[in-house]
Design an enzyme around this catalytic site. Structure first.
Site, PDB file in Angstrom:
ATOM      1  CD  GLU A 185      -3.167   1.318   2.069  1.00 10.61           C
ATOM      2  OE1 GLU A 185      -3.532   2.469   2.305  1.00 10.61           O
ATOM      3  OE2 GLU A 185      -3.035   0.453   3.435  1.00 10.61           O
ATOM      4  CE  LYS A 222      -6.426   0.288   1.578  1.00  9.65           C
ATOM      5  NZ  LYS A 222      -7.347  -0.501   2.953  1.00  9.65           N
TER       6      LYS A 222
END
Length: 306
Positions: A185, A222
């Site tokens: 992420e 992400k």
């Protein structure tokens, strides 16, 4: 069937769900720094606890209420990202990951980072993770499928973004040795003054880093919903990427869903945007209805593209 065969079958079923099924990922992984804000939004002020243990007990109660709600099932929610202490906790007498998979049909994932370092070169890399191996051992033992870890890009700095991606990929490779699938992420802040430029740099660095991974390796990504819709489609199509999911990043649920509905490359992995309408003083019927409405809206934005 032996315990090893059962575990292998479960892993294969989770893999199929994460790579093939429509739906979204729920993020219930608020940690020490973000828990007070999450509790305040839920209607629990800071004077409601006098220790960190009491604070985490309160947030666990909120998460259990969500996880046991009728709408919170694998029909819409593919997976749930858990905070470490939630992973180690129980839901209705069972370990949280076991409950999620066996009773709800939801794949368990655990957040592993220990927060962000101070900003340098336009980015915030992750703090050291001295207890990572112990956490990964426990996750494997509890039947967790994967992990998640977050960095933040504040400005369009080529060298800073390269450092963020390099750190994510390096630690992701270590996580993969445990048989877990890492979610990387590298968030681009929605407040970055040069957000679109930073996203272009991030795409370049991720493509180069993914190309260098061993054949057969799989990660998930992400990412912030990009300024240019479908910017990350090349990542979705990359043979080392299982899924690309979107964080809400501070947008309201309505705005995040509107933006996501125009991006054919991503599904949701929302946290604040999922729980923003939930309050502790709601009756059970009202609570369940509010969560069901949020689940349906996020599912639609993830699957019904404009």
């Amino acid at each position: 069937m032996s315990s090893e065969q059962i575990a292998q079958q479960m892993s294969e079923q989770m893999l199929e769900q994460m790579s093939q099924r429509p739906g979204f990922i729920a993020a219930l992984d608020q940690s020490g720094g973000s828990t007070p804000k999450a509790l305040a939004g839920y209607g629990v002020p800071e004077d409601s606890w006098s220790s960190e243990a009491e604070m985490f007990a309160l947030i666990h109660q909120m998460r259990v209420r969500i996880m046991t709600a009728p709408a919170f099932t694998g029909e819409r929610v593919l997976a749930t990202i858990l905070f470490e202490q939630t992973m180690d906790g129980e839901v209705e007498g069972a370990p949280a990951p076991t409950y999620l998979w066996r009773e709800r049909g939801i794949v368990p994932i655990v957040k592993v980072d220990q927060g962000l370092a101070e900003e340098a070169d336009g980015v915030q890399t992750m703090k050291p993770m001295p207890g990572l191996d112990d956490l990964l051992d426990r996750a494997v033992g509890l039947g967790v499928f994967g992990t998640k870890m977050r960095s933040v890009v504040q400005h369009a700095s080529r060298s800073g973004i390269a450092a963020v991606v390099g750190q994510q990929l390096e630690i992701g490779e270590h996580i993969s040795t445990y048989g877990l699938v890492p979610i990387l992420e590298p968030e681009v802040s929605i407040d970055a003054p040069d957000k679109a430029e930073a996203e272009g740099m991030l795409l370049d660095e991720l493509r180069a880093g993914l190309d260098a991974l061993p054949a057969g390796r799989q990660v998930m990504l992400k990412l912030s919903i990009p300024t240019i819709p479908d910017l990350y489609r090349p990542l979705v199509e990359h043979d080392r990427v299982m899924r690309v999911v979107a964080l809400s990043g501070g947008y309201s649920r309505d705005e995040a869903c509107e933006r996501l509905a125009h991006d054919h490359a991503m599904i949701a992995s929302f946290s604040r945007a999922l729980i923003s309408d939930l309050r502790r003083d709601m009756g059970q019927e009202e609570f369940d209805a509010a969560l069901a409405a949020a689940v349906e809206q996020i599912y639609a934005a993830s699957t019904e593209k404009s």
